[in-house]
Design a protein around this motif. Structure first.
Motif, PDB file in Angstrom:
ATOM      1  N   LYS A 144      45.979  43.908  48.214  1.00 43.12           N
ATOM      2  CA  LYS A 144      45.419  45.158  48.357  1.00 43.12           C
ATOM      3  C   LYS A 144      43.861  45.216  47.216  1.00 43.12           C
ATOM      4  N   LYS A 145      43.833  44.215  46.458  1.00 42.77           N
ATOM      5  CA  LYS A 145      42.553  44.421  45.642  1.00 42.77           C
ATOM      6  C   LYS A 145      41.593  43.894  46.360  1.00 42.77           C
ATOM      7  N   ALA A 146      41.930  42.528  46.951  1.00 39.95           N
ATOM      8  CA  ALA A 146      40.968  41.777  47.918  1.00 39.95           C
ATOM      9  C   ALA A 146      40.452  42.838  49.166  1.00 39.95           C
ATOM     10  N   PHE A 147      41.300  43.578  49.638  1.00 36.32           N
ATOM     11  CA  PHE A 147      40.914  44.223  51.002  1.00 36.32           C
ATOM     12  C   PHE A 147      40.044  45.451  50.274  1.00 36.32           C
ATOM     13  N   LYS A 148      40.119  45.891  49.127  1.00 35.10           N
ATOM     14  CA  LYS A 148      39.240  46.905  48.511  1.00 35.10           C
ATOM     15  C   LYS A 148      37.987  46.492  48.115  1.00 35.10           C
ATOM     16  N   GLY A 149      37.747  44.973  48.290  1.00 37.42           N
ATOM     17  CA  GLY A 149      36.383  44.769  47.556  1.00 37.42           C
ATOM     18  C   GLY A 149      36.300  44.497  46.053  1.00 37.42           C
ATOM     19  N   GLY A 150      37.820  44.334  45.557  1.00 36.88           N
ATOM     20  CA  GLY A 150      37.749  44.371  43.997  1.00 36.88           C
ATOM     21  C   GLY A 150      38.311  45.946  43.661  1.00 36.88           C
ATOM     22  N   GLU A 151      37.343  46.201  42.797  1.00 35.11           N
ATOM     23  CA  GLU A 151      38.036  47.592  42.438  1.00 35.11           C
ATOM     24  C   GLU A 151      37.343  49.058  42.878  1.00 35.11           C
ATOM     25  N   LEU A 226      43.781  34.894  53.720  1.00 39.50           N
ATOM     26  CA  LEU A 226      44.233  35.087  52.335  1.00 39.50           C
ATOM     27  C   LEU A 226      45.467  34.173  51.925  1.00 39.50           C
ATOM     28  N   SER A 227      46.064  34.094  53.092  1.00 41.96           N
ATOM     29  CA  SER A 227      47.422  33.280  52.566  1.00 41.96           C
ATOM     30  C   SER A 227      47.402  31.717  53.101  1.00 41.96           C
ATOM     31  N   TYR A 253      45.261  48.338  58.763  1.00 42.01           N
ATOM     32  CA  TYR A 253      45.007  48.267  57.371  1.00 42.01           C
ATOM     33  C   TYR A 253      44.028  46.967  56.898  1.00 42.01           C
ATOM     34  N   ASN A 254      42.584  47.416  57.014  1.00 43.76           N
ATOM     35  CA  ASN A 254      41.862  46.165  56.888  1.00 43.76           C
ATOM     36  C   ASN A 254      40.867  46.097  55.651  1.00 43.76           C
ATOM     37  N   PRO A 255      40.207  44.961  55.414  1.00 44.86           N
ATOM     38  CA  PRO A 255      39.286  45.066  54.399  1.00 44.86           C
ATOM     39  C   PRO A 255      38.156  46.021  54.354  1.00 44.86           C
ATOM     40  N   SER A 256      37.696  46.482  53.128  1.00 43.88           N
ATOM     41  CA  SER A 256      36.446  46.861  53.276  1.00 43.88           C
ATOM     42  C   SER A 256      35.470  46.105  53.886  1.00 43.88           C
ATOM     43  N   TYR A 257      34.383  46.522  54.470  1.00 51.13           N
ATOM     44  CA  TYR A 257      33.635  45.733  55.201  1.00 51.13           C
ATOM     45  C   TYR A 257      32.735  44.912  53.964  1.00 51.13           C
ATOM     46  N   ASN A 258      32.461  45.343  52.814  1.00 47.15           N
ATOM     47  CA  ASN A 258      31.745  44.718  51.970  1.00 47.15           C
ATOM     48  C   ASN A 258      32.801  43.581  51.237  1.00 47.15           C
ATOM     49  N   ALA A 259      33.989  43.567  51.452  1.00 50.21           N
ATOM     50  CA  ALA A 259      35.007  42.747  50.795  1.00 50.21           C
ATOM     51  C   ALA A 259      34.761  41.143  51.147  1.00 50.21           C
ATOM     52  N   THR A 260      34.803  40.472  50.214  1.00 50.03           N
ATOM     53  CA  THR A 260      34.786  38.937  50.167  1.00 50.03           C
ATOM     54  C   THR A 260      35.989  38.369  50.406  1.00 50.03           C
ATOM     55  N   ILE A 261      36.384  37.643  51.520  1.00 46.51           N
ATOM     56  CA  ILE A 261      37.838  37.287  51.943  1.00 46.51           C
ATOM     57  C   ILE A 261      37.700  35.797  51.748  1.00 46.51           C
ATOM     58  N   GLU A 262      38.921  35.186  51.047  1.00 38.22           N
ATOM     59  CA  GLU A 262      38.981  33.779  51.103  1.00 38.22           C
ATOM     60  C   GLU A 262      40.326  33.336  50.704  1.00 38.22           C
ATOM     61  N   PRO A 263      40.962  32.116  50.995  1.00 32.83           N
ATOM     62  CA  PRO A 263      42.206  32.020  50.458  1.00 32.83           C
ATOM     63  C   PRO A 263      42.590  32.010  49.093  1.00 32.83           C
ATOM     64  N   ALA A 264      43.514  32.908  48.605  1.00 30.38           N
ATOM     65  CA  ALA A 264      43.990  32.988  47.421  1.00 30.38           C
ATOM     66  C   ALA A 264      44.154  31.774  46.707  1.00 30.38           C
ATOM     67  N   ALA A 265      43.385  31.710  45.401  1.00 30.65           N
ATOM     68  CA  ALA A 265      43.422  30.344  44.684  1.00 30.65           C
ATOM     69  C   ALA A 265      44.548  29.569  44.567  1.00 30.65           C
ATOM     70  N   LYS A 282      35.114  31.072  52.981  1.00 31.37           N
ATOM     71  CA  LYS A 282      34.957  32.253  52.402  1.00 31.37           C
ATOM     72  C   LYS A 282      33.780  33.128  52.990  1.00 31.37           C
ATOM     73  N   PHE A 283      34.000  34.200  53.081  1.00 32.17           N
ATOM     74  CA  PHE A 283      33.101  35.280  53.908  1.00 32.17           C
ATOM     75  C   PHE A 283      33.134  36.509  53.560  1.00 32.17           C
ATOM     76  N   VAL A 284      32.202  37.523  53.978  1.00 35.93           N
ATOM     77  CA  VAL A 284      32.259  38.836  53.922  1.00 35.93           C
ATOM     78  C   VAL A 284      32.775  39.495  55.147  1.00 35.93           C
ATOM     79  N   PHE A 285      33.614  40.311  55.165  1.00 31.50           N
ATOM     80  CA  PHE A 285      34.456  40.744  56.284  1.00 31.50           C
ATOM     81  C   PHE A 285      33.514  41.255  57.416  1.00 31.50           C
ATOM     82  N   SER A 286      32.670  42.014  57.066  1.00 35.21           N
ATOM     83  CA  SER A 286      31.580  42.685  57.986  1.00 35.21           C
ATOM     84  C   SER A 286      30.750  41.266  58.804  1.00 35.21           C
ATOM     85  N   ASP A 287      30.751  40.222  58.186  1.00 39.23           N
ATOM     86  CA  ASP A 287      30.193  39.131  58.898  1.00 39.23           C
ATOM     87  C   ASP A 287      31.131  38.564  59.957  1.00 39.23           C
ATOM     88  N   TYR A 288      32.360  38.690  59.688  1.00 40.30           N
ATOM     89  CA  TYR A 288      33.595  38.289  60.370  1.00 40.30           C
ATOM     90  C   TYR A 288      33.558  39.150  61.422  1.00 40.30           C
TER      91      TYR A 288
END
Length: 311
Positions: A144-151, A226-227, A253-265, A282-288
């Motif tokens: 959920k936090k990743a999809f929000k682009g942080g807080e 993410l997985s 239920y998608n990420p914010s367009y500004n969210a950065t997505i990458e595999p969970a550490a 690692k990428f910004v969802f809007s680019d994807y």
């Protein structure tokens, strides 16, 4: 071979461990599963079915028959006695709903019903995210936090109301072409009488069996990233039908367009912790999404490679 059906009401009782395992299996082995006893009021689901059907008949059906490019192009193929298949259009009539869109106004109760339904689905999606967090061994609230682009930015929640009218030549056109979904968690309230949805499993297309009042869940490309590939997004399609109208309502239920997505550490092995060495970029969802819009019906792996070069 039916896709998994999971009683979601048992998540909070003695059957929790079994239900968690069933959801893990649905995510890992299938990418699709159905939830029953999911907590959405049956009375609300009945209203959703009614208003979506009324909406199509009142506001869309006549226009689809008269003006749809798919109808026109299919007729041209038939008139030319051309046996080719219509490849670049789908036999689907669609309207997209989101919080900041203009909504239909001619169908009584449509907006009120769909707003209430969307709120219930958001809660269900967020509960599923927590289950996925736990099953993956990542911190609670991670997805959920990743999809929000942080807080900050809010995740995107959209709803696609689709109707697949009777098609005079279903062998010549797709209801919806095969694809994976770009986003996160997809919640589908599909027709409980008219089949047509299929997923690709072990190289074979299999039906997603209609079950009254169930919610079909599938994971999109962002959950796969993410997985770190543990949960794969799955190819699916809709077949055109010769004599019946199919209804489906898919919410994303998608990420914010500004969210950065990458595999969970936590899911990237230490020796491969450099994201460029992991299986996903690692990428910004809007680019994807910019790439996905052009390549939706093409293999997904090149999309991941293309977005790697953008970031």
């Amino acid at each position: 071979m039916p896709i998994p059906v999971i009683d979601f009401s048992k998540l909070d009782g003695e059957g929790r461990a079994k239900t968690m395992a069933q959801i893990a299996n649905g995510c890992e082995e299938w990418g699709f599963f159905q939830l029953v006893n999911h907590g959405i009021p049956l009375e609300l689901l009945a209203r959703v079915k009614r208003v979506s059907s009324d909406f199509y008949k009142l506001e869309r059906e006549e226009n689809f028959i008269k003006n749809s490019p798919s109808v026109k192009q299919l007729k041209e193929l038939v008139d030319k006695k051309n046996e080719d298949k219509l490849e670049n259009n789908d036999w689907e009539d669609v309207i997209l709903l989101s919080d900041d869109n203009e909504w239909p106004t001619k169908t009584p109760g449509f907006k009120e019903t769909m707003m209430a339904y969307r709120e219930e689905l958001k809660k269900l999606a967020e509960k599923l995210m927590e289950v996925m967090d736990e099953n993956l061994g990542i911190p609670k609230g991670y997805i959920k936090k990743a999809f929000k682009g942080g807080e900050g930015d809010k995740a995107f929640f959209g709803t696609k109301v689709s109707h697949y009218p009777p098609c005079p030549h279903p062998e010549m056109v797709n209801g919806l072409r095969a694809h994976t979904d770009a986003g996160g968690i997809i919640l589908l309230f599909q027709d409980d009488e008219v089949e047509g949805l299929e997923i690709l499993k072990d190289g074979k297309w299999i039906d997603v069996q209609p079950i009254p009042n169930s919610i079909v869940i599938n994971t999109g490309d962002q959950i796969e990233v993410l997985s770190n590939g543990k949960y794969k997004s799955v190819w699916h399609r809709v077949q055109a039908m010769p004599d019946r109208t199919r209804r489906s309502i898919a919410s994303f239920y998608n990420p914010s367009y500004n969210a950065t997505i990458e595999p969970a550490a936590q899911l990237v092995e230490k020796e491969n912790s450099d994201v460029n060495q992991s299986g996903y970029p690692k990428f910004v969802f809007s680019d994807y999404m910019s790439i996905y819009t052009e390549q939706k019906f093409l293999p997904k792996e090149p999309r991941f490679q293309a977005v790697r070069t953008v970031y």
